[in-house]
Each structure stands twice: as structure tokens, then as C-alpha cells.
Design a protein around this motif. Structure first.
Motif, PDB file in Angstrom:
ATOM      1  N   SER A 158     126.651  10.994  32.528  1.00 57.27           N
ATOM      2  CA  SER A 158     126.116  11.340  33.848  1.00 57.27           C
ATOM      3  C   SER A 158     124.977  12.338  33.735  1.00 57.27           C
ATOM      4  CB  SER A 158     127.231  11.904  34.712  1.00 57.27           C
ATOM      5  OG  SER A 158     127.715  13.131  34.182  1.00 57.27           O
ATOM      6  N   LEU A 159     125.027  13.211  32.700  1.00 58.06           N
ATOM      7  CA  LEU A 159     123.923  14.150  32.506  1.00 58.06           C
ATOM      8  C   LEU A 159     122.646  13.429  32.089  1.00 58.06           C
ATOM      9  CD1 LEU A 159     125.697  17.151  30.715  1.00 58.06           C
ATOM     10  CD2 LEU A 159     124.780  17.093  33.032  1.00 58.06           C
ATOM     11  N   ASP A 160     122.779  12.308  31.411  1.00 57.34           N
ATOM     12  CA  ASP A 160     121.576  11.554  31.029  1.00 57.34           C
ATOM     13  C   ASP A 160     120.802  11.080  32.248  1.00 57.34           C
ATOM     14  OD1 ASP A 160     122.182  11.951  28.399  1.00 57.34           O
ATOM     15  OD2 ASP A 160     123.152  10.010  28.115  1.00 57.34           O
ATOM     16  N   SER A 161     121.511  10.732  33.302  1.00 54.49           N
ATOM     17  CA  SER A 161     120.838  10.254  34.504  1.00 54.49           C
ATOM     18  C   SER A 161     120.349  11.382  35.394  1.00 54.49           C
ATOM     19  CB  SER A 161     121.780   9.356  35.304  1.00 54.49           C
ATOM     20  OG  SER A 161     122.929  10.089  35.685  1.00 54.49           O
ATOM     21  N   SER A 162     120.948  12.585  35.290  1.00 52.04           N
ATOM     22  CA  SER A 162     120.555  13.687  36.170  1.00 52.04           C
ATOM     23  C   SER A 162     119.610  14.668  35.515  1.00 52.04           C
ATOM     24  CB  SER A 162     121.799  14.433  36.635  1.00 52.04           C
ATOM     25  OG  SER A 162     122.491  14.987  35.529  1.00 52.04           O
ATOM     26  N   ALA A 163     119.731  14.904  34.212  1.00 58.57           N
ATOM     27  CA  ALA A 163     118.904  15.901  33.526  1.00 58.57           C
ATOM     28  C   ALA A 163     118.067  15.299  32.414  1.00 58.57           C
ATOM     29  CB  ALA A 163     119.794  17.003  32.957  1.00 58.57           C
ATOM     30  N   GLY A 164     117.920  13.989  32.369  1.00 57.93           N
ATOM     31  CA  GLY A 164     117.114  13.357  31.337  1.00 57.93           C
ATOM     32  C   GLY A 164     117.898  13.152  30.069  1.00 57.93           C
ATOM     33  N   SER A 165     117.258  12.504  29.101  1.00 57.48           N
ATOM     34  CA  SER A 165     117.921  12.213  27.827  1.00 57.48           C
ATOM     35  C   SER A 165     118.146  13.490  27.046  1.00 57.48           C
ATOM     36  CB  SER A 165     117.083  11.230  27.009  1.00 57.48           C
ATOM     37  OG  SER A 165     115.796  11.789  26.767  1.00 57.48           O
ATOM     38  N   ALA A 166     119.201  13.498  26.236  1.00 57.52           N
ATOM     39  CA  ALA A 166     119.566  14.681  25.465  1.00 57.52           C
ATOM     40  C   ALA A 166     118.829  14.706  24.139  1.00 57.52           C
ATOM     41  CB  ALA A 166     121.065  14.666  25.222  1.00 57.52           C
ATOM     42  N   PRO A 167     118.619  15.901  23.585  1.00 60.08           N
ATOM     43  CA  PRO A 167     118.036  15.986  22.239  1.00 60.08           C
ATOM     44  C   PRO A 167     118.963  15.347  21.209  1.00 60.08           C
ATOM     45  CG  PRO A 167     117.893  18.097  23.385  1.00 60.08           C
ATOM     46  CD  PRO A 167     118.761  17.220  24.229  1.00 60.08           C
ATOM     47  N   LYS A 168     118.387  14.844  20.137  1.00 65.31           N
ATOM     48  CA  LYS A 168     119.170  14.138  19.126  1.00 65.31           C
ATOM     49  C   LYS A 168     120.177  15.051  18.442  1.00 65.31           C
ATOM     50  CE  LYS A 168     118.609  10.941  15.248  1.00 65.31           C
ATOM     51  NZ  LYS A 168     119.659  11.545  14.444  1.00 65.31           N
ATOM     52  N   VAL A 169     119.803  16.315  18.269  1.00 67.97           N
ATOM     53  CA  VAL A 169     120.706  17.245  17.583  1.00 67.97           C
ATOM     54  C   VAL A 169     121.984  17.438  18.418  1.00 67.97           C
ATOM     55  CG1 VAL A 169     120.965  19.584  16.715  1.00 67.97           C
ATOM     56  CG2 VAL A 169     118.780  18.399  16.485  1.00 67.97           C
ATOM     57  N   LEU A 170     121.787  17.636  19.766  1.00 65.96           N
ATOM     58  CA  LEU A 170     122.956  17.815  20.621  1.00 65.96           C
ATOM     59  C   LEU A 170     123.819  16.562  20.651  1.00 65.96           C
ATOM     60  CD1 LEU A 170     121.521  19.780  23.665  1.00 65.96           C
ATOM     61  CD2 LEU A 170     123.002  20.644  21.872  1.00 65.96           C
ATOM     62  N   TRP A 171     123.136  15.394  20.724  1.00 69.83           N
ATOM     63  CA  TRP A 171     123.920  14.153  20.781  1.00 69.83           C
ATOM     64  C   TRP A 171     124.712  13.932  19.504  1.00 69.83           C
ATOM     65  CZ3 TRP A 171     126.585  10.651  22.835  1.00 69.83           C
ATOM     66  CH2 TRP A 171     126.849   9.440  22.189  1.00 69.83           C
ATOM     67  N   ASP A 172     124.082  14.190  18.341  1.00 70.15           N
ATOM     68  CA  ASP A 172     124.785  14.005  17.067  1.00 70.15           C
ATOM     69  C   ASP A 172     125.998  14.935  16.979  1.00 70.15           C
ATOM     70  OD1 ASP A 172     122.965  12.084  16.372  1.00 70.15           O
ATOM     71  OD2 ASP A 172     121.710  13.432  15.165  1.00 70.15           O
ATOM     72  N   GLY A 173     125.831  16.207  17.413  1.00 71.51           N
ATOM     73  CA  GLY A 173     126.946  17.151  17.361  1.00 71.51           C
ATOM     74  C   GLY A 173     128.072  16.747  18.299  1.00 71.51           C
ATOM     75  N   PHE A 174     127.686  16.334  19.514  1.00 69.25           N
ATOM     76  CA  PHE A 174     128.714  15.923  20.479  1.00 69.25           C
ATOM     77  C   PHE A 174     129.441  14.677  20.005  1.00 69.25           C
ATOM     78  CE2 PHE A 174     129.846  13.325  24.194  1.00 69.25           C
ATOM     79  CZ  PHE A 174     130.752  14.173  24.801  1.00 69.25           C
ATOM     80  N   ASP A 175     128.698  13.697  19.497  1.00 70.15           N
ATOM     81  CA  ASP A 175     129.336  12.467  19.041  1.00 70.15           C
ATOM     82  C   ASP A 175     130.254  12.726  17.850  1.00 70.15           C
ATOM     83  OD1 ASP A 175     129.499   9.489  19.155  1.00 70.15           O
ATOM     84  OD2 ASP A 175     128.686   9.685  17.133  1.00 70.15           O
ATOM     85  N   ALA A 176     129.848  13.619  16.941  1.00 72.20           N
ATOM     86  CA  ALA A 176     130.691  13.938  15.784  1.00 72.20           C
ATOM     87  C   ALA A 176     131.973  14.638  16.230  1.00 72.20           C
ATOM     88  CB  ALA A 176     129.912  14.815  14.794  1.00 72.20           C
ATOM     89  N   ALA A 177     131.830  15.561  17.182  1.00 72.28           N
ATOM     90  CA  ALA A 177     133.023  16.271  17.672  1.00 72.28           C
ATOM     91  C   ALA A 177     133.991  15.309  18.353  1.00 72.28           C
ATOM     92  CB  ALA A 177     132.614  17.387  18.634  1.00 72.28           C
ATOM     93  N   CYS A 178     133.476  14.407  19.192  1.00 65.44           N
ATOM     94  CA  CYS A 178     134.341  13.443  19.862  1.00 65.44           C
ATOM     95  C   CYS A 178     134.997  12.506  18.856  1.00 65.44           C
ATOM     96  CB  CYS A 178     133.537  12.648  20.890  1.00 65.44           C
ATOM     97  SG  CYS A 178     133.045  13.617  22.322  1.00 65.44           S
ATOM     98  N   THR A 179     134.211  12.086  17.823  1.00 69.95           N
ATOM     99  CA  THR A 179     134.761  11.184  16.805  1.00 69.95           C
ATOM    100  C   THR A 179     135.889  11.867  16.030  1.00 69.95           C
ATOM    101  OG1 THR A 179     132.607  10.103  16.617  1.00 69.95           O
ATOM    102  CG2 THR A 179     134.196   9.733  14.846  1.00 69.95           C
TER     103      THR A 179
END
Length: 806
Positions: free
Chosen positions: A357-378
Motif C-alpha cells: 500500500s505504501l508503494d501506491s501512496s508514497a511511490g516505489s521504495a529504494p532497493k536497499v529498503l526492499w531487500d532488507g524488508f524482503d530478507a526479514a520477512c523471508t
């Protein structure tokens, strides 16, 4: 002194009466003080107890000054306790009224109080109630007050929770509206807005802040719907070939549209409505500025507004990155929380949805944040994946078990239905299947199929169908065979119901049918419902045969004749007892009568022709015997009463003779008195013992003839005169016999004393017989009137005792 000066005797007796009254007053005062001290030491003090104590003290005439002072101190302490109890009860009632008023105010107007105000007042009420409950006099509070307070406080807690929930919902709405207003209009999706808004729930009461929030939401929703619709460019934005050029009127309208869009953009930027400003900027970018020929000031205003819009968009992206960092931190902390697998999976799914939902409201996320978030969720999802893998493996194992079970059923069906050899171990007959084993096998496999566990949904339907087809290979012929067995059982029921009742071999044939039923039930069991229904019908048919045979072989007439003979013997025994009534003991006759009636009730019916005659004979014998028993009892009671009167008179004679001067006459000889006593009938053991003791005491003084002892005993007799009158009055009260008219007032006082003593003891007090015993056993002088009262009392008490025994 009676022989010298009777005035001195009267003076002494009056002074003795004064001393006796003083002693009674002092004793009553001491008793009241003890009662007052016990009340003061009790944990729970009741007002009626204090009132009864005050009434008892007021009835005491002229107590001692020291006793009065002590009673005043204790009474003041009791009054202080009662006052404290009343104050405590009023305080609790006021607190309960305040609690109910607060509940009513919240119920009538939920907006009258905020959640913080209600929580503060609830805490105050609970604190005050806790203080009241720890009070020393809290035990005296009515129990219903505590229950009513608990119910009212629980209602207040529920309403407080409702208010807190409404406040949290409102805060969440305001925070969500602030976040949406900081986003670009084209990033807002109407469906997303609706789902997010409705997921927050509904407020329990309409609030002004909620109405404002609803208006802001409606504005954002309209703006998102407008931004989602395709923008229609004005016709004057670009000249088209083959189309007429816009006129001056169109240019003026386009310019006015531009001015309105620019002013709307500036107003939206001033209010901080980012999405609205982006919508206006999108409208402005769709216009042809060359055709509009905007002025330099307007161009400057447009440039400044777009710069401010870019700054706000940067802040929005920065806020989105901050939210993403928080989501990544929450995902990293999931592994240390020790959540259940299902809850952990829901948490991870919720975090990923919020990231999206943040992608649609605040634009696309930086790659570093996405990689960290995806690793934590994984990393957090590893236990969930392992759990789901175990479930998948278990479903796969269950699927293999199901296939093996289907194969086992198919193999068993091929062997069991084609069995042509004799098998003693299974009980099958040559050329016939063992239907009992087949039924048990089908039941076991159906239970095993139901206990398999979860299977993949894609394979569940096909496996169920395969199992049903395999089972049907055994169930279809089994059902046919069971229908045949039901028909055979119906035939057995018909044969049992048609058996003749009076034939000798009917019982043997019925037992043969029961054996055949058992053999068939062992060979092929039916379903439980069919088996129970058929067995009940067969058992009813058999029971009917047995009942009819038993009724046909009954000997009712013989039993009736035997019963008549027994009852005639009972009547004969009663008639014989009547003829011997003069030598028989009444108690023995009473026991005989009771036993005869019991034996009569246990004896069965007699022939109807002789029933009325034998009943009349019994009634006549019982009535005659009962009348003789009652008369014998009455005579015994009268004799006992006369004997008591005679022995009382003899005791009086012996005691009075102690005060006579000179030698006694011949009829006054102690030996003659003793002989007269022995000639009288013996009283009941208690009365005989008491009266004999009184008689022996006086008789012994006659024989010893010691003047000091005689004078002392005469003084005792004189002193007991008033006590005897009191005992007689008390006995008359207990018995219910009228007293002389001159003793009416004194009788009322003694009645109160008797009642108070009975209430204090917790029982009904002395019986009339016990009180009579006390009066008769008291050695005292009595005049002719007193003696008549005593004899009248004796006859009344014995008469009442006779009635009670009857």
C-alpha cells in the motif's frame, strides 16, 4: 416470733421481700450488662438487639448507681457503632447512586463524557468502595448492596471499554486521513480507501470529530474517483486538421479554466492537501499554455506552486520511507516474539500488504529498503514454511494410506465374495461368503477412513469416490443379504405371535424360536437400528405368550379364600382380647391392635361376597377394643392424679405437724404415716422419687426430734411459701390453667419471664409436667386455697398428658 408477736413476723417478711426484690434487680442488671458487653464484642451489631437491651434495662427498678454508669458507657459505645453503621450504609448508597447516575448519563448521552473522564470517575468510585469494604463495620452492610454495586460497576466498565474503543477508532481514522491527504491524488485508489476505512469499524456514538472525519473521507474519496477517471483534454489544447479553430469565446473559457485550476492548486497547497494539489497539477499539465497565452505573473505563480508541490511530494516520499523502515524493523522482530505459526503467517501477510500500500501512496521504495524488508520477512517465514511443509507431508502420507486402504478393500472383496471352500476359522459355509466377517470388515474400514486425517483438496474428491466404489463391492451384496435376513426375522416374529397359549409344548417351541434368533443374529448382524427394532418386536411377542400363560395358570380364587381365612382369624383374636380386657394391660392391647391392623393391611383381597361382612366385623371389634383401652387409660390417669394429691397432702400433714407443740396423736405416728404412704399407689418414677424425698425428709425430723433442725426446717417451709406460689403460678401459665383473679397482674409478669427464658434458651422451656414436679417437690407451707390450686393443677396436667398420649 409467730407465737409471740405476729407484727414482727410481718415486718421481717416485708423486709425479706425488699431484700429479695433488690437481689432480683441486681441479678437482672448484671444479666443486662453481660448482654450489653456481648453485643459490644459482636462483629455484627443489629439495631433491634440494642432496642431490646434498652427495653430490658428500663424494666429494671432502681439499679445500683455503679451499674447505671457502666450501662451508660456501654450504651454510648453501642450507639456509636450503630451511628457508624448508618453512616457507612449511607455512604455506600450514595456511591451506588452516583455510579447509577453516571451509567444513566452515558446511556442517555454518550457524548456527555469522554473516556478519560469516565475512567477517572470509575477509579474514584472503586477507591471509595474499597475503603468502605475495609471498614470495621463493613460486615453489617446488606449483601444486596455489594451485588448491586458489582453489577453497576461492571456495566460502567463495559461502557468505558466501548468509549475507549470508539476513541481508538476515531484516532485511527484521523491518522489514516492525515496519511492519505499527504499522498498524491493519483496514488489513491477508491477501493483501497473504502476497504481501509471500513476495516476500522463503526463508532458506537456519533461524535463531532467523527463527522468532520467523515467529511474529509468523502472529499478524499471523491478526489480519488475523479483522479481515476480519464482526463478529457480541452478542445482548444491542440488544433486538429480538418477541424475549425477555437473561437474567442472558447479561448476565454479555457483561460478561465486555467485560472480556476491554478487557484485551486494554490489553495490545496496552502491547506496541505497533496492529493488535491496533484489533481489540479494534472489538469494544468493537460492544458496548452501557448494557446492560452498566460501572463508572466501567472506563469510565476504556476512555477512557484509546482515547486511547493514538489517539496510536498518529497516529504511524502520521506514519510513513506520512514514507514517502510518501521515495517522492516517489525519484520525483523517477528522471529524473537515466539508467535504461533498461524499468527506469524498472518503478521507477515499484513506487513507485506502494508508495504504494498505504501508503494501506491508514497511511490516505489529504494532497493536497499526492499531487500532488507524482503530478507526479514523471508527469515521470519521459515517456521511457517516448515510447518506448512510438515502439513503437506502429512497430507501426502494420508493420501498413501487412503490408497492402501482402497487396495485392501478391493483385494478383500475379490477373496471374500469368491470364497467356495469351508473355513472353520471364519465360520463360513462351503460356497457361501462369511457375511458376519464382511460386515465387521466394512465397519472397521469405514471407521479407519474417517480417521485418516487431512488430504490434499485436489485429491480428496477422487479418493472419496474410489473408496465409495470399492466399499460398494462389499456393501451391495451385504445389503441384499441383510434384507433377506430381515425377512427371516419377520417370519420368526410371526411364528412367535401365532403360537397357541394353552398347549403344553408352547414354551418349548418358544425357546426353540429364541435359539434360532440368536443363531441368525450371530451369523449376520444387522444395522443397530434394524436389530433393535426387530428384537423389541420379537421380545414383545414372547413376553405376551408368557404373560398369557401365567394369567391362565393363576389361582386368584384360591388366594382370595386364603386371605378371607386369615382375616377371620384376626377378627377372632380381637374378639378374644375384648373378653379379657379386665386382666390385660392397656399397652399390650394397644400393641395387639396396631399389629392386627398392619397384618390386615398386608393381607390381600377376599371374595367380593364376603368383603363387606368381614370389614364390618373388624370395625366393630376395633371400636370396642379401642373404647376399653381409652377407658382403662383414663382410669389410670385419674388414679395417678389422686395418688399424687394424696401423697402431697400426706407430705403437708407431716410438715405441718412439725410445728405443733406436744406429742402427736396416734394417727400422727411416723410409722403410721410411713404405712399410709406404702399403701398408696406408686407414682411415675420421677414423681415418686421427688415426693418420697420430701416425705422422708420431714419424717426423719419427726423421728430424730432435734429442735434446732426442726426450727430450721420450719423456717425453710415458711420461706418457701412465696416461692411455692410463684411455682404454682408458673405451672398454671405453662399448663394454661386459670389463676385466681387477684393474681392477674403478677401472672402477666411471670408470663413475660417465662417467654423471655424460653426465647433465650432457644427452646420451648419446661413442660407442664416438669413444672408440676418442681411445685410438688418444693417443701413449703400452703393454706387451703393454695392446696385447692395445687390439686386442680394436678388434675389438669394429668388430663392434658392423657390427651397428648391419645
Amino acid at each position: 416470733m409467730r407465737n409471740v408477736d405476729r407484727r414482727v413476723v410481718k415486718l421481717m417478711l416485708s423486709r425479706l421481700d425488699v431484700l429479695r426484690r433488690q437481689q432480683q434487680t441486681s441479678a437482672q442488671a448484671v444479666l443486662c450488662l453481660q448482654t450489653a458487653q456481648e453485643l459490644l464484642n459482636q462483629e455484627q451489631l443489629l439495631p433491634n438487639q440494642v432496642a431490646e437491651l434498652d427495653r430490658a434495662w428500663q424494666q429494671i427498678e432502681n439499679p445500683l448507681e455503679m451499674q447505671q454508669q457502666e450501662f451508660r458507657q456501654i450504651s454510648a459505645a453501642l450507639a456509636s457503632r450503630l451511628s457508624a453503621q448508618a453512616e457507612l450504609q449511607r455512604a455506600v448508597l450514595g456511591l451506588l447512586a452516583r455510579l447509577r447516575q453516571l451509567n444513566q448519563q452515558i446511556n442517555d448521552d454518550p457524548l456527555a463524557h469522554t473516556a478519560d473522564e469516565v475512567a477517572f470517575q470509575a477509579a474514584q468510585i472503586a477507591e471509595h468502595m474499597q475503603q468502605h469494604q475495609t471498614n470495621v463495620e463493613a460486615i453489617t452492610l446488606p449483601k444486596q448492596l455489594a451485588s448491586e454495586y458489582a453489577v453497576a460497576f461492571q456495566v460502567l466498565q463495559q461502557r468505558l471499554q466501548t468509549l475507549l474503543k470508539s476513541q481508538e477508532t476515531l484516532n485511527a481514522r484521523l491518522a489514516l486521513l492525515t496519511q492519505w491527504e499527504s499522498m498524491a491524488a493519483e496514488t489513491l485508489k477508491p477501493e483501497l480507501l473504502r476497504r481501509s476505512w471500513t476495516s476500522l469499524g463503526v463508532l458506537s456514538a456519533s461524535q463531532a470529530s467523527d463527522q468532520i472525519a467523515e467529511q474529509r473521507y468523502e472529499a478524499l474519496l471523491k478526489l480519488s474517483i475523479a483522479s481515476a477517471q480519464p482526463v478529457v483534454l480541452p478542445k482548444s489544447a491542440q488544433p486538429l486538421v480538418g477541424v475549425e479553430q477555437p473561437t474567442d469565446t472558447d479561448k476565454v473559457a479555457s483561460h478561465q479554466q486555467f485560472v480556476a485550476a491554478l487557484e485551486g492548486l494554490e489553495a490545496a497547497l496552502e491547506e496541505g492537501a497533496l492529493q488535491v494539489a496533484m489533481d489540479y497539477d494534472k489538469t494544468l499539465r493537460a492544458m496548452d499554455f501557448k494557446a492560452l497565452k498566460i501572463t508572466p505573473p501567472q506563469n510565476a505563480r504556476l512555477v512557484q506552486a509546482r515547486g511547493e508541490l514538489g517539496r510536498l511530494q518529497g516529504w511524502a516520499r520521506w514519510g513513506g520511507n520512514v514507514s517502510r523502515e518501521e515495517l522492516m524493523k517489525a519484520a525483523q522482530e517477528l522471529s524473537d516474539q515466539g508467535l504461533a505459526v498461524i499468527e506469524l503467517a498472518k503478521k507477515i501477510g499484513s506487513l507485506r500488504a502494508r508495504w504494498k500500500s505504501l508503494d501506491s501512496s508514497a511511490g516505489s521504495a529504494p532497493k536497499v529498503l526492499w531487500d532488507g524488508f524482503d530478507a526479514a520477512c523471508t527469515a521470519a517465514y521459515l517456521p511457517v514454511a516448515a510447518h506448512f511443509q510438515l502439513l503437506a507431508e502429512e497430507r501426502q502420507r494420508n493420501q498413501i494410506k487412503a490408497l492402501l486402504l482402497i487396495d485392501e478393500i478391493q483385494q478383500y472383496a475379490a477373496v471374500a465374495l469368491n470364497n467356495t471352500d469351508s473355513d472353520r476359522s471364519t465360520g463360513s459355509v462351503a460356497g457361501l461368503p462369511d457375511w458376519k466377517a464382511i460386515a465387521q470388515f466394512c465397519q472397521q474400514k469405514q471407521q479407519a477412513w474417517r480417521g485418516l486425517g487431512a488430504i490434499n483438496r485436489s485429491e480428496k474428491k477422487s479418493l472419496d469416490k474410489s473408496f465409495a466404489n470399492a466399499s460398494q463391492q462389499l456393501l451391495a451384496p451385504l445389503l441384499v443379504q441383510q434384507q433377506r435376513e430381515i425377512t427371516n426375522r419377520e417370519k420368526l416374529i410371526t411364528e412367535a405371535s401365532e403360537l397357541p397359549v394353552n398347549q403344553r409344548d408352547t414354551a418349548e417351541r418358544l425357546r426353540e424360536l429364541q435359539l434360532r434368533w440368536q443363531e441368525q443374529a450371530k451369523a449376520l448382524p444387522l444395522s443397530r437400528q434394524d436389530e433393535q427394532l426387530l428384537w423389541q418386536r420379537f421380545r414383545i411377542a414372547c413376553d405376551t405368550i408368557f404373560t398369557q400363560r401365567k394369567e391362565a395358570a393363576s389361582t386368584a380364587d384360591t388366594e382370595r379364600r386364603q386371605n378371607l381365612q386369615v382375616k377371620e382369624e384376626l377378627c377372632t383374636s380381637l374378639e378374644a382380647a375384648i373378653s379379657q380386657i379386665e386382666v390385660a394391660v392397656p399397652s399390650v392391647l394397644t400393641g395387639m391392635l396396631r399389629q392386627t391392623q398392619q397384618d390386615w393391611s398386608r393381607t390381600g383381597a377376599v371374595p367380593r361376597g364376603a368383603e363387606a361382612q368381614i370389614e364390618a366385623r373388624l370395625s366393630a371389634a376395633v371400636a370396642s377394643l379401642q373404647a376399653h383401652i381409652d377407658q382403662a387409660r383414663h382410669n389410670a390417669v385419674i388414679a395417678e392424679a389422686h395418688a399424687l394429691c394424696d401423697k402431697l397432702a400426706l407430705c403437708q400433714l407431716v410438715e405441718v405437724s412439725l410445728g405443733l407443740d406436744g406429742d402427736a396423736e396416734p394417727e400422727g405416728n411416723p410409722d403410721r404415716w410411713d404405712a399410709n404412704w406404702q399403701a398408696m399407689p406408686t407414682l411415675p418414677s420421677v414423681f415418686e422419687k421427688t415426693m418420697r424425698s420430701r416425705f422422708d425428709t420431714a419424717l426423719q425430723l419427726h423421728r430424730v426430734a432435734e429442735r434446732p433442725a426442726i426450727d430450721a426446717y420450719l423456717m425453710t417451709l415458711e420461706n418457701n411459701r412465696e416461692k411455692l406460689l410463684q411455682e404454682l403460678l408458673r405451672a398454671e401459665i405453662i399448663t394454661g390453667v386459670d389463676s385466681p383473679a387477684t393474681l392477674t397482674r403478677e401472672r402477666l409478669q411471670v408470663q413475660v419471664e417465662v417467654l423471655q427464658a424460653a426465647l433465650k434458651a432457644g427452646t420451648s422451656g419446661l413442660s407442664s409436667s416438669d413444672q408440676l414436679l418442681r411445685a410438688c417437690g418444693l417443701p413449703a407451707l400452703m393454706d387451703y386455697v393454695t392446696r385447692e390450686r395445687a390439686e386442680h393443677l394436678i388434675m389438669s396436667v394429668k388430663g392434658r398428658a392423657e390427651v397428648a398420649k391419645a
